[in-house]
Design a protein around this motif. Structure first.
Motif, mmCIF file in Angstrom:
data_model
loop_
_atom_site.group_PDB
_atom_site.id
_atom_site.type_symbol
_atom_site.label_atom_id
_atom_site.label_comp_id
_atom_site.label_asym_id
_atom_site.label_seq_id
_atom_site.Cartn_x
_atom_site.Cartn_y
_atom_site.Cartn_z
ATOM 1 N N ILE A 195 0.988 -1.303 -0.008
ATOM 2 C CA ILE A 195 0.002 -0.090 0.043
ATOM 3 C C ILE A 195 0.853 1.228 -0.013
ATOM 4 O O ILE A 195 1.832 1.428 0.842
ATOM 5 C CB ILE A 195 -0.878 -0.188 1.271
ATOM 6 C CG1 ILE A 195 -1.788 -1.013 1.331
ATOM 7 C CG2 ILE A 195 -1.562 1.219 1.231
ATOM 8 C CD1 ILE A 195 -2.572 -1.534 2.425
ATOM 9 N N ARG A 196 0.704 2.100 -0.832
ATOM 10 C CA ARG A 196 1.398 3.365 -0.811
ATOM 11 C C ARG A 196 0.438 4.719 -0.526
ATOM 12 O O ARG A 196 -0.928 4.432 -0.674
ATOM 13 C CB ARG A 196 1.969 3.704 -2.269
ATOM 14 C CG ARG A 196 3.010 2.456 -2.846
ATOM 15 C CD ARG A 196 4.272 2.480 -1.940
ATOM 16 N NE ARG A 196 5.157 3.740 -1.944
ATOM 17 C CZ ARG A 196 5.751 3.720 -3.026
ATOM 18 N NH1 ARG A 196 6.315 2.857 -3.909
ATOM 19 N NH2 ARG A 196 6.560 5.010 -2.969
ATOM 20 N N VAL A 197 0.945 5.749 -0.255
ATOM 21 C CA VAL A 197 0.028 6.888 -0.259
ATOM 22 C C VAL A 197 0.482 8.073 -1.150
ATOM 23 O O VAL A 197 1.515 8.110 -1.365
ATOM 24 C CB VAL A 197 0.471 7.392 1.290
ATOM 25 C CG1 VAL A 197 -0.414 8.989 1.541
ATOM 26 C CG2 VAL A 197 -0.162 6.329 2.396
ATOM 27 N N ARG A 198 -0.493 8.787 -1.438
ATOM 28 C CA ARG A 198 -0.314 9.734 -2.803
ATOM 29 C C ARG A 198 -0.639 11.043 -2.050
ATOM 30 O O ARG A 198 -2.015 11.109 -1.293
ATOM 31 C CB ARG A 198 -1.252 9.267 -3.914
ATOM 32 C CG ARG A 198 -1.223 10.431 -4.992
ATOM 33 C CD ARG A 198 -1.838 10.051 -6.157
ATOM 34 N NE ARG A 198 -1.568 8.650 -6.823
ATOM 35 C CZ ARG A 198 -2.322 7.610 -6.954
ATOM 36 N NH1 ARG A 198 -3.746 7.581 -6.344
ATOM 37 N NH2 ARG A 198 -2.185 6.500 -7.315
ATOM 38 N N HIS A 199 -0.078 12.105 -2.308
ATOM 39 C CA HIS A 199 -0.483 13.484 -1.672
ATOM 40 C C HIS A 199 -0.259 14.664 -2.662
ATOM 41 O O HIS A 199 0.787 14.680 -3.333
ATOM 42 C CB HIS A 199 0.372 13.845 -0.227
ATOM 43 C CG HIS A 199 0.095 15.195 0.024
ATOM 44 N ND1 HIS A 199 1.071 16.174 -0.027
ATOM 45 C CD2 HIS A 199 -1.259 15.832 0.700
ATOM 46 C CE1 HIS A 199 0.337 17.438 0.619
ATOM 47 N NE2 HIS A 199 -0.744 17.056 0.891
ATOM 48 N N GLU A 200 -1.197 15.158 -3.275
ATOM 49 C CA GLU A 200 -1.108 16.056 -4.414
ATOM 50 C C GLU A 200 -0.436 15.394 -5.527
ATOM 51 O O GLU A 200 0.357 16.294 -6.168
ATOM 52 C CB GLU A 200 -0.298 17.555 -3.770
ATOM 53 C CG GLU A 200 -1.190 18.070 -2.579
ATOM 54 C CD GLU A 200 -0.436 19.320 -2.198
ATOM 55 O OE1 GLU A 200 0.553 19.782 -2.382
ATOM 56 O OE2 GLU A 200 -1.134 20.080 -1.262
ATOM 57 N N GLY A 201 -0.748 14.541 -5.953
ATOM 58 C CA GLY A 201 -0.304 13.870 -7.097
ATOM 59 C C GLY A 201 1.171 13.190 -6.929
ATOM 60 O O GLY A 201 1.476 12.679 -7.907
ATOM 61 N N ARG A 202 1.652 13.369 -5.835
ATOM 62 C CA ARG A 202 3.099 12.891 -5.506
ATOM 63 C C ARG A 202 3.095 11.532 -4.682
ATOM 64 O O ARG A 202 2.200 11.709 -3.612
ATOM 65 C CB ARG A 202 3.732 13.994 -4.870
ATOM 66 C CG ARG A 202 5.296 13.417 -4.305
ATOM 67 C CD ARG A 202 5.907 14.798 -3.999
ATOM 68 N NE ARG A 202 5.349 15.414 -2.775
ATOM 69 C CZ ARG A 202 5.389 15.340 -1.440
ATOM 70 N NH1 ARG A 202 6.509 14.418 -1.206
ATOM 71 N NH2 ARG A 202 4.649 16.001 -0.743
ATOM 72 N N VAL A 203 3.481 10.426 -5.156
ATOM 73 C CA VAL A 203 3.484 9.256 -4.085
ATOM 74 C C VAL A 203 4.388 9.425 -3.196
ATOM 75 O O VAL A 203 5.811 9.602 -3.690
ATOM 76 C CB VAL A 203 3.978 8.121 -5.278
ATOM 77 C CG1 VAL A 203 4.027 6.786 -4.456
ATOM 78 C CG2 VAL A 203 2.597 7.856 -6.185
ATOM 79 N N LEU A 204 4.228 9.170 -1.988
ATOM 80 C CA LEU A 204 5.333 9.463 -0.915
ATOM 81 C C LEU A 204 6.320 8.016 -0.688
ATOM 82 O O LEU A 204 5.624 7.222 -0.695
ATOM 83 C CB LEU A 204 4.703 9.764 0.460
ATOM 84 C CG LEU A 204 3.711 10.986 0.374
ATOM 85 C CD1 LEU A 204 3.047 11.140 1.860
ATOM 86 C CD2 LEU A 204 4.521 12.164 -0.058
ATOM 87 N N ASP A 253 -0.020 -0.566 -4.768
ATOM 88 C CA ASP A 253 1.062 -0.186 -5.712
ATOM 89 C C ASP A 253 1.316 -1.371 -6.520
ATOM 90 O O ASP A 253 2.093 -2.364 -6.272
ATOM 91 C CB ASP A 253 2.543 0.147 -4.918
ATOM 92 C CG ASP A 253 3.755 0.501 -5.876
ATOM 93 O OD1 ASP A 253 3.352 0.633 -6.971
ATOM 94 O OD2 ASP A 253 4.560 0.520 -5.438
ATOM 95 N N GLU A 254 0.675 -1.611 -7.805
ATOM 96 C CA GLU A 254 0.787 -2.757 -8.348
ATOM 97 C C GLU A 254 1.717 -2.589 -9.762
ATOM 98 O O GLU A 254 1.987 -3.344 -10.731
ATOM 99 C CB GLU A 254 -0.458 -2.834 -9.260
ATOM 100 C CG GLU A 254 -1.512 -3.354 -8.310
ATOM 101 C CD GLU A 254 -2.980 -3.839 -8.866
ATOM 102 O OE1 GLU A 254 -2.828 -4.366 -9.842
ATOM 103 O OE2 GLU A 254 -3.975 -3.398 -8.025
ATOM 104 N N SER A 255 2.818 -1.540 -9.489
ATOM 105 C CA SER A 255 3.738 -1.393 -10.515
ATOM 106 C C SER A 255 5.011 -2.130 -10.232
ATOM 107 O O SER A 255 5.271 -3.102 -9.261
ATOM 108 C CB SER A 255 4.247 0.031 -10.400
ATOM 109 O OG SER A 255 4.852 0.429 -9.308
#
Length: 83
Positions: A50-59, A81-83
């Motif tokens: 699991i990832r977190v995105r803030h204002e279009g930016r992945v932290l 995060d399936e990349s």
């Protein structure tokens, strides 16, 4: 350590929620806290991180949320995060 309330949702969830986190929590921990309220309830469980995105930016997972420029009531989105 300080309370940091965030507006949050999990990708593809129909609800936004208020999630209290600590400003010293890592993005990984914040993602898990968001997932607790959505995954297995309204979002199917996944087997990828699991990832977190803030204002279009992945932290980065290890970055502390308070040091990432995320402020009180900012909106963040957790996702698999399936990349």
């Amino acid at each position: 350590m300080a309370l940091l309330p965030l507006s949050a949702n999990f990708e593809n969830d129909v609800f936004a929620m208020l999630v209290p986190v600590d400003d010293q929590d890592t993005a990984q921990v914040v993602g898990q806290k968001i997932a607790e309220h959505a995954v297995g309830h309204r979002v199917a469980a996944g087997s990828v991180p699991i990832r977190v995105r803030h204002e279009g930016r992945v932290l980065p997972p290890e970055q502390r949320i308070g040091e990432a420029g995320v402020g009180p009531l900012d909106h963040v989105e957790a996702f698999f995060d399936e990349s």
